[in-house]
Every structure is written in C-alpha cells, then in structure tokens.
Design a protein around this motif. Structure first.
Motif, mmCIF file in Angstrom:
data_model
loop_
_atom_site.group_PDB
_atom_site.id
_atom_site.type_symbol
_atom_site.label_atom_id
_atom_site.label_comp_id
_atom_site.label_asym_id
_atom_site.label_seq_id
_atom_site.Cartn_x
_atom_site.Cartn_y
_atom_site.Cartn_z
ATOM 1 N N ARG A 88 9.424 -4.686 -3.719
ATOM 2 C CA ARG A 88 8.068 -5.457 -3.392
ATOM 3 C C ARG A 88 7.196 -4.905 -4.385
ATOM 4 O O ARG A 88 7.106 -4.176 -4.859
ATOM 5 N N SER A 89 6.267 -6.511 -4.502
ATOM 6 C CA SER A 89 5.713 -6.540 -5.620
ATOM 7 C C SER A 89 4.421 -5.746 -4.702
ATOM 8 O O SER A 89 4.086 -5.625 -3.491
ATOM 9 N N PHE A 90 3.399 -5.310 -5.284
ATOM 10 C CA PHE A 90 2.139 -4.770 -5.360
ATOM 11 C C PHE A 90 0.683 -4.641 -6.000
ATOM 12 O O PHE A 90 0.437 -4.891 -7.095
ATOM 13 N N THR A 91 -0.359 -4.069 -5.309
ATOM 14 C CA THR A 91 -1.417 -3.696 -6.020
ATOM 15 C C THR A 91 -1.785 -2.827 -5.801
ATOM 16 O O THR A 91 -1.350 -2.125 -4.613
ATOM 17 N N GLY A 92 -2.798 -1.885 -6.542
ATOM 18 C CA GLY A 92 -3.693 -0.976 -5.968
ATOM 19 C C GLY A 92 -3.802 0.012 -7.558
ATOM 20 O O GLY A 92 -3.810 -0.681 -9.410
ATOM 21 N N LEU A 93 -5.003 0.721 -7.671
ATOM 22 C CA LEU A 93 -5.522 1.720 -8.397
ATOM 23 C C LEU A 93 -4.159 1.901 -9.256
ATOM 24 O O LEU A 93 -4.543 1.831 -10.922
ATOM 25 N N TYR A 94 -3.222 2.513 -9.175
ATOM 26 C CA TYR A 94 -1.902 2.810 -10.199
ATOM 27 C C TYR A 94 -1.632 1.999 -11.198
ATOM 28 O O TYR A 94 -0.910 1.933 -11.935
ATOM 29 N N ASP A 102 4.923 4.360 9.736
ATOM 30 C CA ASP A 102 6.714 4.064 9.650
ATOM 31 C C ASP A 102 7.226 2.460 9.508
ATOM 32 O O ASP A 102 8.512 1.470 9.706
ATOM 33 N N CYS A 103 5.843 1.272 8.533
ATOM 34 C CA CYS A 103 5.873 0.012 7.988
ATOM 35 C C CYS A 103 7.131 0.775 6.391
ATOM 36 O O CYS A 103 7.663 -0.496 6.446
ATOM 37 N N LYS A 104 8.311 1.554 6.254
ATOM 38 C CA LYS A 104 8.582 1.482 5.042
ATOM 39 C C LYS A 104 7.797 0.983 4.044
ATOM 40 O O LYS A 104 8.757 0.112 3.126
ATOM 41 N N MET A 105 6.966 0.471 3.992
ATOM 42 C CA MET A 105 6.283 0.046 2.508
ATOM 43 C C MET A 105 6.528 0.396 0.887
ATOM 44 O O MET A 105 6.649 0.420 0.770
ATOM 45 N N CYS A 106 5.763 2.361 1.348
ATOM 46 C CA CYS A 106 6.638 3.251 0.332
ATOM 47 C C CYS A 106 7.707 2.600 -0.255
ATOM 48 O O CYS A 106 7.919 3.380 -1.594
ATOM 49 N N VAL A 107 9.005 2.863 0.468
ATOM 50 C CA VAL A 107 10.076 2.646 0.289
ATOM 51 C C VAL A 107 10.574 0.962 -0.538
ATOM 52 O O VAL A 107 10.996 0.960 -1.558
ATOM 53 N N CYS A 109 4.211 3.952 -4.916
ATOM 54 C CA CYS A 109 4.361 3.817 -2.877
ATOM 55 C C CYS A 109 3.036 5.092 -2.443
ATOM 56 O O CYS A 109 2.601 4.519 -1.661
ATOM 57 N N ILE A 110 2.120 5.676 -3.445
ATOM 58 C CA ILE A 110 0.386 5.937 -3.288
ATOM 59 C C ILE A 110 0.110 4.568 -2.993
ATOM 60 O O ILE A 110 -0.811 4.154 -2.111
ATOM 61 N N ASP A 111 0.076 3.559 -4.022
ATOM 62 C CA ASP A 111 -0.606 1.930 -3.506
ATOM 63 C C ASP A 111 0.204 1.335 -2.701
ATOM 64 O O ASP A 111 -1.810 1.063 -1.802
ATOM 65 N N ALA A 112 0.531 1.294 -2.402
ATOM 66 C CA ALA A 112 1.750 0.487 -1.268
ATOM 67 C C ALA A 112 0.936 1.461 0.562
ATOM 68 O O ALA A 112 0.340 1.330 1.103
ATOM 69 N N CYS A 113 1.221 2.766 -0.190
ATOM 70 C CA CYS A 113 0.286 3.272 1.147
ATOM 71 C C CYS A 113 -1.081 3.438 2.083
ATOM 72 O O CYS A 113 -1.635 3.380 2.415
ATOM 73 N N GLY A 139 -4.756 8.323 1.476
ATOM 74 C CA GLY A 139 -3.851 9.720 0.565
ATOM 75 C C GLY A 139 -2.569 10.470 1.629
ATOM 76 O O GLY A 139 -2.492 11.776 1.449
ATOM 77 N N LEU A 140 -1.933 9.414 2.101
ATOM 78 C CA LEU A 140 -0.978 10.268 2.696
ATOM 79 C C LEU A 140 -0.255 10.528 1.772
ATOM 80 O O LEU A 140 0.540 11.291 2.213
ATOM 81 N N ILE A 141 0.064 9.926 0.781
ATOM 82 C CA ILE A 141 0.964 9.575 -0.123
ATOM 83 C C ILE A 141 0.216 10.382 -1.541
ATOM 84 O O ILE A 141 -0.792 8.932 -1.564
ATOM 85 N N ARG A 142 0.118 10.948 -2.119
ATOM 86 C CA ARG A 142 -1.008 10.740 -3.264
ATOM 87 C C ARG A 142 -0.874 12.001 -4.107
ATOM 88 O O ARG A 142 0.608 13.324 -3.538
#
Ligand code: SF4
Ligand code: SF4
Length: 472
Positions: free
Chosen positions: A32-38, A271-276, A299-303, A315-318
């Motif tokens: 899935r495409s996503f946005t974020g710092l990383y 448990d949205c599974k966006m990180c997956v 996965c950091i950006d998504a979470c 920072g749940l995944i970091r």
C-alpha cells in the motif's frame, strides 16, 4: 560360510504423511502507498542515488566523463583522477573503504543501506511507483489481478510493462555508459551503429533490471543478496533496529477512537494491519525482528499515521535498540563500532595519502627472448622493451639510464616523449664489451626519469645475459 542379509522394501503407509514439501510458492505482495517522515527521507536518499548514478555518467569533470571505466584504453577516471591497471591496489582499497563504511552503518543503525540506498530497493520503489501510476493503488491492483482478462486489464498491463522496460533501458544505457564513453554510445544507439558487445550488455542489463525490480523484488533480498545474510551477525543489543514495542502494543485489538481501551486489557495496537500492508517484503514486524526486514521504515510511517488518527503517541513501531526496549540505555560508543570506525578512518587516511603522493610515472620492462647477440661494435648486446606510462596530464620527455655492470652502454632509438596519460613502448639495447663479463648473468636496473620533474622517476630491474664462457 557367507550369510545373506535379508532386504526389505520400506513403503510409507501414506506418502503424504512421510513427505514434506520444501518448496514454498511465492505470494504476490501488493504494498500500500503511504506518506511520512521516513518515506520523505527515503525519497531523498533515492534521489541522491539517482543523481549520482545518472549524473556522474553524463556530466564532464576536467574535460572528460566524471566517472568512466574506459575498457578500450584501460583507464579508470573518477572526478579528474585517472587510475590504471597498475593502480589496482588503490581500487581494492576503495572497495574496502566502501565495505567498512557499510559495516559501520550497519552496526550503528541496522539495515539502513538496504532500506534507503540499495539499488535493488530504490529501483523496486520506482517500479512500484510505475505500477501505481498504471494499475492504481493496492486495492485496485488486487481487484485487477482477480478480474478476468479483458481490454482494461490488458491495456494497464501493457502500460506498466512499457514503463518498466523504459526505466530498465535508460538504466542499462547509463550503466554501460560507465564502461564506454556515454555520449558516443548514445549517438551510436541513435544511429543504430552501436557495437555488438555494447548492444549485448544493454540488452542484458535491461533484462536484469526489469526482472529484478519488476518481478523478483523482495526475493532478491531473501535469496540472492549475500549481505542480507551475514549482516545480522553485525548487530548487537545496542544497534538501532526497527522494532514493534510489544509491551506497549499488546494486547492488540480493534476499538473506536477515543474509546477507553486499557481497562479492557488492550494495548495501543489497534490491529489495523497497516504496517503489514505497506511492507514491501510482506512481513509482520509485530512478529519480532526478522531476516526479511530490509529496514525501510515504511511500517513506522504507517503506524505513526494510525497513532496520530487515534490520538496516541507515535513510536509504537520505531527505531530503537534491544537494550532501550528492555528499559536500559543505548550505548553508542562500543568496541565493535569503534573498531570498524578506526579501521575505516585508517583506510581513508592511507588511501588519501597514497593517491596524493602516487608517482605519475610507471615503467615495466620485458626482456627480448633472444639471450644475447654481438652488435656491430662486437659488444655483447641484450634487447628490452620498456613500457613507459605517463600518468600525468601533460606530455613528458624521459631519460633512460642503466646500472648494474661496469661499462654498460644503452641505446634508445627515439626521444622518449610520452603523451599525457599514455603509454609508450620503448625498444632499448644494452651492450657491454665482452672483456667486462666474467659471469653469465647480471642484475641490472633501468632508471627512467624526467629531468624537469625529478619526483617522476621509476626503477625497474631486469637481467643482462652474456655468453656462458668468456669469449675474449
Ligand atoms: S500499524 Fe500499528 S496499530 Fe496498526 S497493526 Fe500495525 S502496529 Fe498495530
Ligand atoms: S517490517 Fe517495516 S521496516 Fe521491515 S521491511 Fe517491512 S515495512 Fe520495512
């Protein structure tokens, strides 16, 4: 007396119960495409790599292609400095510097190279972008995959593969342009006058890019890249790795925004599974650190975006270390990192010093196969060919002398005038009166030097051979 050993054929009662299929077929991943710092950082890393890759082949530096491994002339030019096969040790040192730089980075921050700068990752992200442009985002692609074959599906597939092939072709031309002057190559392609080998390598690298970034993708990281295999041995409890904070996230479970969840025994993971879904290698980071994780931080950006929507702290995944996750501190300075850094700095120092002080003259000598002959003056004569390599960017005129035996005469036919960055083969005859020879073999040394540049001089050893018995 011999005794027969009875043999019994063992048939499994049920073949299925006794055989294990070791082949696991690949499950297609639709990230899935996503946005974020990383993602922004990775785009910047990828853009820098792109500029470097395409720029250094096309821009000129000091009147020549910035980076060119000119196979025809056996020269390697990099930002104005020229290296020759004789400088092989320097190129080896350059590779060692790159390797230790990578080791330092991995010990400090895990697979940063893989996730941000590795060409396999960067080109795969570009191919994913092409896929998104032509076939849509994740859900549309899954729908398209599952739809029956028709005009829409065929057209989208054709667009995608044409885009992939175009990117692969440009990549291949540029790559081959590092080994043959790229402007000549490009004009040759336009006029359909490109050589057979160049055409073969362009075809080969187009196919390799198309297959690796379009079809194989994460399989290259899993099964083909040796670095992915051994780098886990470089990590320690203080290395920064991308980790899911299980103590904070578990028990995972869905809930409404603003709902009181802690009293229900739930952690921060909804448990949205966006990180997956954003993971390009299709793994679940919540299962712990895995060899398949390339450290891309998607996965950091998504979470973080989910945490933001839910009103939870990011920072749940970091990026964190094992020590920090277990309540301790991350030690930055540790023996392994200090060791790698020390080796790296030492190598860079030695390399810089060697490049700055390397002689601009290199000489090799080849002795003629004829043992000796008597010349017109009735002297014993040996013949040699000196290969004089002028590494400077000016033409030089060299003098040649020889020592090792009293009374040696040297005859050089022409003036040893060598063009810039060129090699000249110089036939040289060395002779001596037979009375001076009491042995059959003598070690001699040629000295080649530029009287106007005394620092440019080279000594090469050879043998002078005379008759086995005195002839006078
Ligand atoms: S993105 Fe975050 S909240 Fe969603 S499943 Fe992954 S870890 Fe849990
Ligand atoms: S687990 Fe996260 S960091 Fe690792 S490859 Fe997947 S998305 Fe990238």
């Amino acid at each position: 007396m011999s005794e027969l050993i009875p043999v019994r054929c063992l048939e499994p009662e049920s073949p299925a119960a006794d055989s294990v299929d070791l082949y696991e077929s690949r499950t297609k991943i639709h990230p899935r495409s996503f946005t974020g710092l990383y993602r922004r950082l990775r785009m910047q890393g990828g853009a820098a790599l792109f500029l470097l890759f395409f720029g250094t082949a096309w821009i000129n530096w000091g009147g020549r292609q910035a980076v060119l491994w000119d196979i025809t002339h056996r020269q390697f030019s990099i930002f104005g400095a020229t290296f020759w096969p004789q400088d092989f040790m320097l190129l080896s040192a350059l590779l060692m510097i790159a390797a230790f730089g990578l080791f330092c980075l991995t010990v400090f921050a895990g697979r940063v190279w893989c996730g941000y700068s590795c060409p396999q990752s960067v080109w795969t992200w570009i191919f994913m972008w092409a896929e998104k442009v032509t076939e849509g985002d994740r859900n549309q692609r899954i729908k398209l995959d599952n739809s029956p074959f028709g005009a829409n599906k065929a057209l989208r597939r054709i667009y995608k593969h044409l885009l992939w092939l175009s990117i692969s072709l440009v990549t291949a031309i540029t790559f081959v342009g590092y080994f043959t002057p790229i402007r000549e190559l490009f004009m040759g392609l336009l006029n359909l006058e490109v050589g057979g080998w160049a055409a073969f390598w362009i075809f080969f690298f187009t196919a390799a890019t198309y297959i690796n970034a379009g079809w194989l993708r994460e399989q290259v990281c899993f099964h083909m890249c040796p670095y992915g295999r051994f780098q886990s041995s470089m990590l320690d409890a203080n290395s920064l790795v991308i980790t899911y904070d299980a103590a904070r996230g578990e028990n995972r479970g869905p809930r409404k925004k603003n709902a009181e969840y802690q009293s229900a025994g739930l952690g921060d993971c909804i448990d949205c599974k966006m990180c997956v879904q954003v993971c390009p290698t299709g793994i679940d980071i919540r299962d712990g650190l895995q060899m398949q994780c390339i450290g891309c931080a998607a996965c950091i950006d998504a979470c973080d975006s989910i945490m933001d929507k839910m009103g939870y702290a990011p920072g749940l995944i970091r990026y964190t270390s094992d020590n920090a996750l277990n309540g301790g501190n991350t030690r930055i300075l540790r023996p392994r990192l200090v060791g790698y850094t020390a080796v790296l700095i030492t190598l860079i120092g030695i390399f810089s010093w060697t490049v700055a002080t390397r002689p601009l003259l290199s000489v090799d000598v080849a002795r003629d196969r004829t043992l000796f002959r008597f010349n017109q003056e009735n002297e014993v004569e040996n013949n040699y060919v000196l290969s004089v390599l002028n590494k400077s960017r000016e033409s030089r005129t060299y003098s040649i002398s020889v020592v090792g035996l009293e009374g040696l005469n040297i005859r050089v036919d022409d003036k040893v005038n060598v063009a810039p960055e060129s090699m000249l083969s110089v036939p040289v005859a060395v002779s001596v009166s037979p009375e001076m020879l009491s042995e059959r073999n003598y070690d001699i040394v040629f000295q080649v030097y530029d009287p106007e540049h005394p620092e440019d001089q080279s000594f090469v050893e050879s043998r002078f051979i005379g008759p086995s018995v005195p002839v006078w």
